[in-house]
Design a protein around this motif. Structure first.
Motif, PDB file in Angstrom:
ATOM      1  N   PRO A  70     -27.134  -4.359  18.417  1.00  0.00           N
ATOM      2  CA  PRO A  70     -26.459  -4.734  17.171  1.00  0.00           C
ATOM      3  C   PRO A  70     -27.294  -4.369  15.946  1.00  0.00           C
ATOM      4  N   HIS A  71     -26.646  -3.822  14.938  1.00  0.00           N
ATOM      5  CA  HIS A  71     -27.316  -3.500  13.680  1.00  0.00           C
ATOM      6  C   HIS A  71     -26.749  -4.448  12.626  1.00  0.00           C
ATOM      7  N   HIS A  72     -27.418  -5.584  12.429  1.00  0.00           N
ATOM      8  CA  HIS A  72     -26.874  -6.643  11.591  1.00  0.00           C
ATOM      9  C   HIS A  72     -26.828  -6.255  10.117  1.00  0.00           C
ATOM     10  N   GLY A  73     -27.786  -5.452   9.660  1.00  0.00           N
ATOM     11  CA  GLY A  73     -27.778  -5.037   8.265  1.00  0.00           C
ATOM     12  C   GLY A  73     -26.545  -4.242   7.913  1.00  0.00           C
ATOM     13  N   ARG A  74     -26.123  -3.361   8.799  1.00  0.00           N
ATOM     14  CA  ARG A  74     -24.903  -2.590   8.558  1.00  0.00           C
ATOM     15  C   ARG A  74     -23.673  -3.505   8.590  1.00  0.00           C
ATOM     16  N   GLN A  75     -23.617  -4.351   9.589  1.00  0.00           N
ATOM     17  CA  GLN A  75     -22.452  -5.213   9.739  1.00  0.00           C
ATOM     18  C   GLN A  75     -22.256  -6.108   8.519  1.00  0.00           C
ATOM     19  N   THR A  76     -23.318  -6.758   8.087  1.00  0.00           N
ATOM     20  CA  THR A  76     -23.168  -7.703   6.970  1.00  0.00           C
ATOM     21  C   THR A  76     -22.826  -6.997   5.663  1.00  0.00           C
ATOM     22  N   ALA A  77     -23.358  -5.797   5.456  1.00  0.00           N
ATOM     23  CA  ALA A  77     -23.022  -5.051   4.243  1.00  0.00           C
ATOM     24  C   ALA A  77     -21.524  -4.749   4.193  1.00  0.00           C
ATOM     25  N   ILE A  78     -20.973  -4.311   5.323  1.00  0.00           N
ATOM     26  CA  ILE A  78     -19.546  -3.992   5.396  1.00  0.00           C
ATOM     27  C   ILE A  78     -18.712  -5.249   5.226  1.00  0.00           C
ATOM     28  N   LEU A  79     -19.115  -6.322   5.902  1.00  0.00           N
ATOM     29  CA  LEU A  79     -18.325  -7.556   5.885  1.00  0.00           C
ATOM     30  C   LEU A  79     -18.322  -8.223   4.516  1.00  0.00           C
ATOM     31  N   GLU A  80     -19.421  -8.151   3.799  1.00  0.00           N
ATOM     32  CA  GLU A  80     -19.439  -8.723   2.461  1.00  0.00           C
ATOM     33  C   GLU A  80     -18.429  -8.004   1.566  1.00  0.00           C
ATOM     34  N   GLU A  81     -18.351  -6.683   1.699  1.00  0.00           N
ATOM     35  CA  GLU A  81     -17.397  -5.918   0.894  1.00  0.00           C
ATOM     36  C   GLU A  81     -15.960  -6.270   1.275  1.00  0.00           C
ATOM     37  N   LEU A  82     -15.693  -6.427   2.570  1.00  0.00           N
ATOM     38  CA  LEU A  82     -14.353  -6.806   3.010  1.00  0.00           C
ATOM     39  C   LEU A  82     -14.012  -8.224   2.568  1.00  0.00           C
ATOM     40  N   GLY A  83     -14.984  -9.122   2.612  1.00  0.00           N
ATOM     41  CA  GLY A  83     -14.745 -10.495   2.199  1.00  0.00           C
ATOM     42  C   GLY A  83     -14.305 -10.604   0.759  1.00  0.00           C
ATOM     43  N   ALA A  84     -14.818  -9.730  -0.095  1.00  0.00           N
ATOM     44  CA  ALA A  84     -14.487  -9.760  -1.517  1.00  0.00           C
ATOM     45  C   ALA A  84     -13.099  -9.199  -1.817  1.00  0.00           C
ATOM     46  N   GLY A  85     -12.498  -8.527  -0.832  1.00  0.00           N
ATOM     47  CA  GLY A  85     -11.179  -7.934  -1.036  1.00  0.00           C
ATOM     48  C   GLY A  85     -10.196  -8.389   0.029  1.00  0.00           C
ATOM     49  N   PRO A  86      -9.958  -7.543   1.045  1.00  0.00           N
ATOM     50  CA  PRO A  86      -9.023  -7.933   2.109  1.00  0.00           C
ATOM     51  C   PRO A  86      -9.718  -8.850   3.112  1.00  0.00           C
ATOM     52  N   THR A  87      -9.845 -10.117   2.742  1.00  0.00           N
ATOM     53  CA  THR A  87     -10.669 -11.052   3.505  1.00  0.00           C
ATOM     54  C   THR A  87     -10.215 -11.171   4.953  1.00  0.00           C
ATOM     55  N   SER A  88      -8.907 -11.163   5.194  1.00  0.00           N
ATOM     56  CA  SER A  88      -8.421 -11.296   6.567  1.00  0.00           C
ATOM     57  C   SER A  88      -8.897 -10.148   7.447  1.00  0.00           C
ATOM     58  N   ILE A  89      -9.003  -8.954   6.887  1.00  0.00           N
ATOM     59  CA  ILE A  89      -9.535  -7.818   7.643  1.00  0.00           C
ATOM     60  C   ILE A  89     -11.012  -8.050   7.933  1.00  0.00           C
ATOM     61  N   ARG A 252     -23.070 -15.925  13.071  1.00  0.00           N
ATOM     62  CA  ARG A 252     -23.370 -16.705  11.869  1.00  0.00           C
ATOM     63  C   ARG A 252     -23.657 -15.787  10.694  1.00  0.00           C
ATOM     64  N   LEU A 253     -24.446 -14.735  10.934  1.00  0.00           N
ATOM     65  CA  LEU A 253     -24.749 -13.791   9.865  1.00  0.00           C
ATOM     66  C   LEU A 253     -23.467 -13.147   9.334  1.00  0.00           C
ATOM     67  N   ASN A 254     -22.576 -12.769  10.250  1.00  0.00           N
ATOM     68  CA  ASN A 254     -21.355 -12.105   9.833  1.00  0.00           C
ATOM     69  C   ASN A 254     -20.409 -13.050   9.107  1.00  0.00           C
ATOM     70  N   ALA A 255     -20.361 -14.306   9.551  1.00  0.00           N
ATOM     71  CA  ALA A 255     -19.575 -15.300   8.822  1.00  0.00           C
ATOM     72  C   ALA A 255     -20.147 -15.504   7.424  1.00  0.00           C
ATOM     73  N   ALA A 256     -21.473 -15.557   7.342  1.00  0.00           N
ATOM     74  CA  ALA A 256     -22.118 -15.705   6.034  1.00  0.00           C
ATOM     75  C   ALA A 256     -21.769 -14.534   5.122  1.00  0.00           C
ATOM     76  N   ALA A 257     -21.722 -13.333   5.680  1.00  0.00           N
ATOM     77  CA  ALA A 257     -21.437 -12.152   4.877  1.00  0.00           C
ATOM     78  C   ALA A 257     -20.019 -12.187   4.307  1.00  0.00           C
ATOM     79  N   VAL A 258     -19.040 -12.567   5.137  1.00  0.00           N
ATOM     80  CA  VAL A 258     -17.667 -12.663   4.635  1.00  0.00           C
ATOM     81  C   VAL A 258     -17.564 -13.755   3.581  1.00  0.00           C
ATOM     82  N   ALA A 259     -18.189 -14.908   3.845  1.00  0.00           N
ATOM     83  CA  ALA A 259     -18.158 -16.006   2.870  1.00  0.00           C
ATOM     84  C   ALA A 259     -18.810 -15.581   1.555  1.00  0.00           C
ATOM     85  N   LEU A 260     -19.925 -14.866   1.649  1.00  0.00           N
ATOM     86  CA  LEU A 260     -20.577 -14.386   0.439  1.00  0.00           C
ATOM     87  C   LEU A 260     -19.681 -13.412  -0.311  1.00  0.00           C
TER      88      LEU A 260
END
Length: 394
Positions: A70-89, A252-260
Motif C-alpha cells: 500500500p502507498h498511503h501517501g498516494r491514496q490520501t492525496a487522491i481521497l482528500e481531493e475527492l472528499g472536497a468534491g464528489p464525496t460519495s466517490i 483510518r488514514l483514508n477516512a481522515a483524508a476524505v473527512a479533511l
C-alpha cells in the motif's frame, strides 16, 4: 451524453502524490462540476462514469507501490481531493483501496487475475461485507454469519450483513464469516474472508435510505445457503479477521483524508461566501465574530492536515508503526469536518439550508466520519490506552 475516454486505460507511470493529484484534478474538472455532483446526490445515484474515468486515469492502481505494498501517501492525496468534491466517490474509493490491499497481500495469483486486475482497471467494483445488524464495533464477537465447509471443499454461507457500501451493484463481496466457534476470549479467531460474486444464488440486497453520502448506496445483505468454491477463500482460513485488522491503519488514514477533503471543500465555500455576501453595507466576513469562527475552523483543518501528513509518513515507512498516528489523524480530521460544516451552515444562514448550495451536502456527508470506520468515542478509548497508557476502558 457519455464522453469517450481520453486517458490511457493503463496506470500512468507516476511516482509522486503530486503527480496523481494533478491527474485527479484534471479528471474532476471535466467530470465533477458542482452541478453534476449535486445531480447525483439529489438522484441518490452512483456516478459510474466518473468512477470509471478516475480508474482509467490510474487512480486505483496508484494504491500500490511498485513493490505491491500500500502507498498511503498516494491514496490520501487522491481521497482528500475527492472528499472536497464528489464525496460519495471518495467513500467508494476508500472501500476499493481496502479491497486492493487485501487482495494484493493475501490473494493467490488466480485470485489476483480474477478479482484484483479488473478492480484496478475500473472494470469491477468490490464491496466490503463485515458489519452485521447486531455488531459494528464489536463485530467479531457478535458475528452470526457462518460459513460451513462442505465435503466437496466448497462452503455454504448464511447470515446477514448491514451498512455495506455499494453492494446493490458491486461485482463481488469481500465477505467475512465465522468458520469456527469462539474459543475463550479470542473472538477474532475462527473468521474467514471469502470472495463472493454478487450474482451468486442466495444473495438478497436491500438499499438503506441515508441522510448523507447519497451517491453511494448503503445496503442490507441476506445470504441463505450461498455456495462458494474453496478457491474463493482469501488468505488463511480462520484468520480473516486478523488480515482485516492489518488494514485498519490504512482505512483510518483514508477516512481522515476524505473527512479533511470535506472540511476543505466546506471551508472554501464558506470563505467565498464571507467575502462576497454583504449585510449592513459590508461583506459578512468583516464581522469579528464570523472572522473568529473562520480562523478557528482554519486552525482545526491545518492541525488535522499536519497530523495526517505525519501519520502517512509513518505508515509508508517500513520501520515505523502508525497505530496512534492514524487514530489521531482520523479523530482530528472528522472533528474538523463536522466543525467546519457547522460553521459554514451558520455563516450562510438560510442559503446554507438550500439544497441548491453545496454546504448542506458537506454538512450531511461529514457526519459519516463521526462513526466510520470506527466511532470517535472508540478512537478516544483506543488513544487513552495506547497513547496515554491508561487502563483499557472497553
Amino acid at each position: 451524453m457519455t464522453r469517450q475516454p481520453t486517458r490511457p486505460a493503463a496506470a500512468p507511470d507516476v511516482g509522486s502524490a503530486a503527480d496523481l493529484l494533478d491527474i485527479a484534478r484534471s479528471v474532476l474538472a471535466d467530470y465533477a462540476t458542482e452541478e453534476r455532483v449535486r445531480e447525483f446526490d439529489e438522484a441518490e445515484r452512483f456516478d459510474a462514469e466518473l468512477y470509471l474515468e478516475l480508474a482509467r486515469a490510474g487512480l486505483l492502481s496508484a494504491a500500490l507501490s511498485t513493490a505491491g505494498k500500500p502507498h498511503h501517501g498516494r491514496q490520501t492525496a487522491i481521497l482528500e481531493e475527492l472528499g472536497a468534491g464528489p464525496t460519495s466517490i471518495g467513500v467508494a474509493f476508500v472501500v476499493q483501496y481496502m479491497a486492493v490491499e487485501l487482495l494484493a497481500s493475501h490473494g493467490t495469483e488466480q485470485q489476483k487475475a480474477e478479482f484484483l486486475d479488473p478492480l484496478l482497471e475500473g472494470a469491477a467494483r468490490a464491496s466490503f461485507a463485515l458489519s452485521e445488524p447486531d455488531g459494528g464495533t464489536d463485530v467479531a464477537r457478535a458475528m452470526k454469519t457462518v460459513a460451513v465447509a462442505l465435503p466437496d471443499g466448497s462452503y455454504s454461507i448464511s447470515g446477514q450483513k448491514k451498512w455495506i457500501g455499494g453492494a446493490m451493484d458491486s461485482d463481488y463481496l469481500i465477505l467475512l464469516a465465522r468458520t469456527a466457534p469462539i474459543s475463550g476470549s479470542a473472538a477474532i479467531n475462527g473468521i474467514t474472508t471469502f470472495l463472493v460474486r454478487r450474482g451468486t444464488p442466495g444473495i438478497e440486497s436491500q438499499e438503506i435510505e441515508t441522510m448523507g453520502i447519497r451517491g453511494l448506496a448503503q445496503c442490507d445483505i441476506r445470504m441463505d445457503d450461498v455456495r462458494v468454491p474453496g478457491d474463493c477463500v482469501l488468505g488463511r482460513p480462520d484468520f480473516g479477521f486478523r488480515q482485516v485488522l492489518a488494514t485498519l491503519n490504512g482505512e483510518r488514514l483514508n477516512a481522515a483524508a476524505v473527512a479533511l477533503g470535506i472540511a476543505r471543500g466546506a471551508f472554501g465555500t464558506a470563505l467565498d461566501w464571507a467575502r462576497s455576501r454583504y449585510a449592513f453595507g459590508r461583506a459578512v466576513g468583516g464581522f469579528q465574530a464570523l472572522q473568529h469562527s473562520l480562523v478557528d475552523t482554519s486552525l482545526k483543518i491545518e492541525a488535522a492536515a499536519l497530523l495526517l501528513e505525519k501519520a502517512v509518513k509513518s505508515a509508508d515507512s517500513a520501520s515505523a508503526s502508525a497505530d496512534v498516528e492514524s487514530a489521531l489523524a482520523k479523530l482530528a480530521a472528522s472533528e474538523a469536518a463536522i466543525s467546519t460544516t457547522d460553521v459554514g451552515m451558520r455563516l450562510m444562514g438560510g442559503w446554507g439550508f438550500a439544497r441548491a448550495m453545496p454546504m448542506q451536502r458537506y454538512f450531511r456527508d461529514a457526519r459519516l466520519y463521526a462513526f466510520a470506520p470506527l466511532t470517535n468515542e472508540m478512537i478516544r478509548n483506543y488513544l487513552g490506552e495506547r497513547m496515554l497508557h491508561l487502563p483499557r476502558s472497553y
